[in-house]
Design a protein around this motif. Structure first.
Motif, mmCIF file in Angstrom:
data_model
loop_
_atom_site.group_PDB
_atom_site.id
_atom_site.type_symbol
_atom_site.label_atom_id
_atom_site.label_comp_id
_atom_site.label_asym_id
_atom_site.label_seq_id
_atom_site.Cartn_x
_atom_site.Cartn_y
_atom_site.Cartn_z
ATOM 1 N N LEU A 108 -30.363 -57.293 -72.943
ATOM 2 C CA LEU A 108 -29.107 -57.577 -72.584
ATOM 3 C C LEU A 108 -28.862 -58.297 -71.279
ATOM 4 O O LEU A 108 -28.162 -58.990 -71.060
ATOM 5 N N HIS A 111 -29.989 -61.833 -71.146
ATOM 6 C CA HIS A 111 -29.291 -63.017 -72.116
ATOM 7 C C HIS A 111 -30.460 -63.238 -73.248
ATOM 8 O O HIS A 111 -30.233 -64.346 -73.689
ATOM 9 N N SER A 113 -30.908 -61.110 -75.837
ATOM 10 C CA SER A 113 -30.872 -59.845 -76.806
ATOM 11 C C SER A 113 -30.511 -60.332 -78.401
ATOM 12 O O SER A 113 -30.877 -59.707 -79.314
ATOM 13 N N ILE A 115 -27.709 -61.147 -79.331
ATOM 14 C CA ILE A 115 -26.454 -60.993 -79.508
ATOM 15 C C ILE A 115 -25.508 -62.173 -78.907
ATOM 16 O O ILE A 115 -25.692 -62.611 -77.701
ATOM 17 N N SER A 188 -24.752 -64.584 -73.170
ATOM 18 C CA SER A 188 -23.856 -63.784 -73.999
ATOM 19 C C SER A 188 -22.855 -62.874 -73.261
ATOM 20 O O SER A 188 -23.266 -61.742 -72.640
ATOM 21 N N GLY A 191 -22.670 -59.373 -74.977
ATOM 22 C CA GLY A 191 -24.149 -58.637 -74.429
ATOM 23 C C GLY A 191 -24.039 -57.957 -73.295
ATOM 24 O O GLY A 191 -24.529 -56.805 -72.954
#
Length: 391
Positions: A108, A111, A113, A115, A188, A191
């Protein structure tokens, strides 16, 4: 000091013809704050001047606080960077293409992840301030940002659950890329806010309280906070579409990824701490934690289209801190009516902060920005030299 006065006069001249209404700056060495100030206009309706005490949101520069908070929580034994996020969340989040691969906290904050930001996230995140004066604006929709009425505000947890958990109201497989968690850099916002939620669950307190206790208060960033109620609203600057047209006052549900409200004066304290931390003299984290924070985490294999610009913060990632191709580091931010950046030159031991309260015009604003940066660079040498001679 005459040198500071010279810099103030030259920046004042730029403010008179700049493409933005107001701007703030700060300049630090690895030892002290050398300069902080504000220029131009904060509020065109009241002709209020923009000063070092003017409050603005700093957009994605806020993400750098997430990394510090996560590492502080790790020091406190609340979590570990390589823990799966589902160890702490009250609901499960998995990439549907890789359900067997756990997403970790480190993914997370770097960046990676998998997501990604969806249209649902982008259109539901921005909420109008709950005041009678804004009722007429509740249906405003200025592309690419949709301003939602106060009644749509929800908690960070519910917001992220609705976006990312399979039973969530706005869940879509499109919230996850087709790449394996941990493999690929994909910036993200959602995220980043999810990392803050993981912190909340691990630490047993809200993100705003945790960061106030362990970052804002120790640094005496007393004019800063994560909501309008946490700041002196009379010092807050509206943001502007252009030099004549203000945006409505707004906040973010995913406030950890872009919602810190602060001043140039407070940010000078923050960037001084980061510069000290990089050089082994920080106070918020241990030397080991700061080393982790400032260690590039990725390699060329983690990038699809790697930015090689010297001033881009997306050549590599520390723990929410971006690195340029020369090894200098920082973070940029942009939201409706504003642009912000913190940037550090490791060899010169210089840290710089810059923020404006008007939408960025790449043709006009870039020229003003360069002129401001050139002055800050020139006067950093003068101010730092003068400071050393007087000690």
């Amino acid at each position: 000091m005459q040198t500071q006065q010279e810099l103030t006069e030259k920046l004042t001249q730029i403010s008179k013809t700049a493409s933005f209404n107001g701007f703030g700056v700060a300049l630090v060495s690895d030892k002290e704050v050398l300069y902080q100030n504000g220029f131009g206009v904060s509020n065109i309706k009241t002709s209020t001047k923009y000063t070092e005490n003017t409050v603005q949101n700093i957009a994605s520069v806020s993400k750098t606080f997430i990394g510090l908070a996560i590492l502080k929580a790790q020091e406190l034994g609340k979590l570990n960077l390589d823990d799966p996020i589902n160890k702490y969340l009250p609901f499960n989040i998995l990439n549907p293409g890789y359900p067997e691969v756990p997403i970790t906290i480190r993914h997370l904050v770097t960046h990676t992840s998998s997501i990604v930001d969806t249209e649902e996230y982008l259109t539901r995140n921005v909420i109008l301030r709950d005041t009678i004066s804004l009722v007429r604006n509740v249906n405003i929709d200025i592309s690419p940002t949709k301003f939602n009425p106060p009644s749509t505000k929800t908690s960070l947890e519910d917001f992220l659950k609705d976006l990312l958990e399979t039973s969530g109201e706005w869940y879509s497989k499109e919230a996850f890329s087709k790449r394996k968690p941990g493999s690929t850099y994909e910036y993200s916002n959602v995220g980043a806010s999810l990392a803050a939620l993981v912190l909340e669950k691990a630490a047993g307190t809200t993100y705003d309280k945790f960061t106030t206790q362990y970052i804002l208060s120790p640094l005496k960033m007393n004019s800063s906070g994560w909501s309008f109620s946490a700041i002196e609203f009379s010092n807050y600057s509206p943001t502007y579409q252009d030099k004549q047209t203000p945006y409505p006052y707004y906040s973010l549900i995913g406030y950890p990824d872009g919602g810190l409200l602060t001043t140039s004066s407070d940010m000078s304290k923050y960037i001084l701490e980061l510069m000290k931390g990089y050089h082994g003299d920080g106070t918020l984290l241990s030397e080991q934690s700061y080393k982790e924070y400032f260690t590039p985490q990725l390699t060329a294999e983690n990038f699809i289209n790697r930015s090689v610009s010297e001033y881009s913060d997306e050549y590599n990632m520390g723990i929410t801190m971006g690195f340029g191709s020369t090894g200098n580091f920082g973070h940029t931010g942009g939201d409706p009516g504003m642009f912000s950046v913190i940037w550090f030159y490791k060899d010169k031991k210089m840290g710089r902060y810059f923020i404006v309260n008007t939408d960025w015009d790449s043709n006009l604003s870039g020229k003003d920005q360069k002129a401001i940066y050139d002055l800050l660079d020139e006067y950093y040498i003068k101010l730092n030299s003068l400071s050393r001679r007087t000690k």
